[in-house]
Design an enzyme around this catalytic site. Sequence first.
Site, PDB file in Angstrom:
ATOM      1  N   LYS A 110       0.818  -1.210   0.000  1.00  0.00           N
ATOM      2  CA  LYS A 110       0.000   0.000   0.000  1.00  0.00           C
ATOM      3  C   LYS A 110       0.853   1.262   0.000  1.00  0.00           C
ATOM      4  O   LYS A 110       0.392   2.328  -0.389  1.00  0.00           O
ATOM      5  CB  LYS A 110      -0.982  -0.023   1.166  1.00  0.00           C
ATOM      6  CG  LYS A 110      -1.996  -1.163   0.976  1.00  0.00           C
ATOM      7  CD  LYS A 110      -3.262  -1.014   1.710  1.00  0.00           C
ATOM      8  CE  LYS A 110      -4.308  -2.018   1.239  1.00  0.00           C
ATOM      9  NZ  LYS A 110      -3.833  -3.430   1.263  1.00  0.00           N
TER      10      LYS A 110
HETATM   11  C1  PLP Z   1      -4.338  -4.520   0.500  1.00  0.00           C
HETATM   12  C2  PLP Z   1      -3.537  -5.746   0.333  1.00  0.00           C
HETATM   13  C3  PLP Z   1      -3.838  -6.714  -0.657  1.00  0.00           C
HETATM   14  C4  PLP Z   1      -5.044  -6.595  -1.573  1.00  0.00           C
HETATM   15  O1  PLP Z   1      -4.879  -5.603  -2.558  1.00  0.00           O
HETATM   16  P1  PLP Z   1      -6.157  -5.025  -3.321  1.00  0.00           P
HETATM   17  O2  PLP Z   1      -5.635  -3.902  -4.166  1.00  0.00           O
HETATM   18  O3  PLP Z   1      -7.116  -4.556  -2.268  1.00  0.00           O
HETATM   19  O4  PLP Z   1      -6.720  -6.136  -4.147  1.00  0.00           O
HETATM   20  C5  PLP Z   1      -3.011  -7.815  -0.769  1.00  0.00           C
HETATM   21  N1  PLP Z   1      -1.958  -8.003   0.067  1.00  0.00           N
HETATM   22  C6  PLP Z   1      -1.639  -7.098   1.020  1.00  0.00           C
HETATM   23  C7  PLP Z   1      -0.480  -7.368   1.912  1.00  0.00           C
HETATM   24  C8  PLP Z   1      -2.400  -5.934   1.190  1.00  0.00           C
HETATM   25  O5  PLP Z   1      -2.078  -5.062   2.161  1.00  0.00           O
END
Ligand code: PLP
Length: 493
Positions: A110
Amino acid sequence: MSIYYKSTRGGQSDMSCSQAIVKGLADDGGLFVPSDIPKIDLPFEKLAKMKYTELAFYIIQKFFPEIDNLKECIESAYDEKFDSKDKVELVERCGVSFLELYHGPTAAFKDMALSLLPYLLTSSAKKSSIDKDIVILAATSGDTGKAALAGFAGVEGTKIVVFFPNDGVSAIQKMQMVTQSESNTCVIGIDGNFDDAQTGVKNIFADNELKEKLSENGFMLSSANSINIGRLVPQIVYYVYSYVKLLSQGKVKDGEKVNFVVPTGNFGNILAGYYAMNMGIPVNKLICASNENNVLFDFISTGVYDRKRELVKTNSPSMDILVSSNLERLLYHLSGGNSGEVKKFMDKLSSEGSYSVGQDIKNKLSLFYGGFTSEDQTLETIKYAYENCSYLMDTHTAVAYKVYEDYKKSTGDDTYTVIASTASPFKFTKSVSTAIGMDADEDEFQLMYELSKESSVKVPYGLDGIEKKEIVHKTTCGKQSMENVLSDFLGVK
Ligand SMILES: *Cc1c(COP(=O)(O)O)cnc(C)c1O
């Protein structure tokens, strides 16, 4: 022809990128999509010579031409906060390349978007002649809250307030948040679960009286949610980056297709891969990996989206989700921009809890392959990769790798494959240590260092020594008093 933004549900069009970023969500409840997906207009070999930040500028300015200090925004976002010179790492193990997206300040993917969003948001607000301080509100079950805190910390003209469930996040996640020191940050544990936190935040957004009062005091509420187009676009960059990197490493030939495997929750990450493909990156399959919350697997296999089921708490918690918001954007594109149809699907989803797409969209969904793993399979996969490929992966990445193995077995497809690796194994120390057979009874901080010793992988700098950091945020509150805590922090009476 210049780019503009419109709602997936048809209620708004002709928005500039700045307006779309500031608003986040369209007034009709839809998500903003670009009028056209721009094309890559330079040879790949030229892109391969660019630094990550240069490539980011090249891609993002095609979507956000109005942000006139974009270069500075990108330089401020992707600076030495990232512990990789290239910002992301492409590591070949087990016959695939892992695209490690977790070298940012909070050790999860993120950071790739939330490091840039604050700059895009403040710049967009200026462009839209908004002279208020932007107050970001977030409810978090762990990863998003910390990444948003790190992104907005110290950014002029912004404040960030994060609510988390007191007993609903891991010890490491909690410590990451409550030690955030900048004075424009506020972190509050609430007595309740994640849903309570989320409902409280939604109530604040819906409270017009409060918003009016905040406005009089020079504040404007906003959200850093993954439905903001300002979060999606920065994620396209690393798909392009990994493709041209594979090219320069000689692993694929110019124009040769690759597969991308993405551990998926809200469908933001994998949708960015779809955008990269439409910009001109050669893609064979986009492989969508889920945990036991396998709504997307069902949807891709049957064309029926059905959220009427219990949410399961899994060892890959960032993917524990039943409504994948960004799927709405995919439906819009696959339906050829038919916003009337998208609106019908979304109305059905909210009134009946499910919808079913027609044959045309179903056919187009064949670009995607869906799969899912059980809790045990996730842990077994971590163990397998650690023992056989000397690669330590977190639970989310393990879901993706296992789904890829299943895909390869059932299709025989030998297209070169990139796996999106979305979190450092140390963010999920307990599950990862258990998976590789360590004694995981110790306290989670100590375990982090044990895991590092065992695996010879360094603890990410954002987590190293975190147990000794000063706790800055000690406020807790009942779920009914979230508004008061917000007003207190902002000094609004
Ligand atoms: C948020 C997240 C995801 C999922 O990603 P999306 O864009 O919501 O599909 C997968 N792995 C981790 C570690 C995350 O923090």
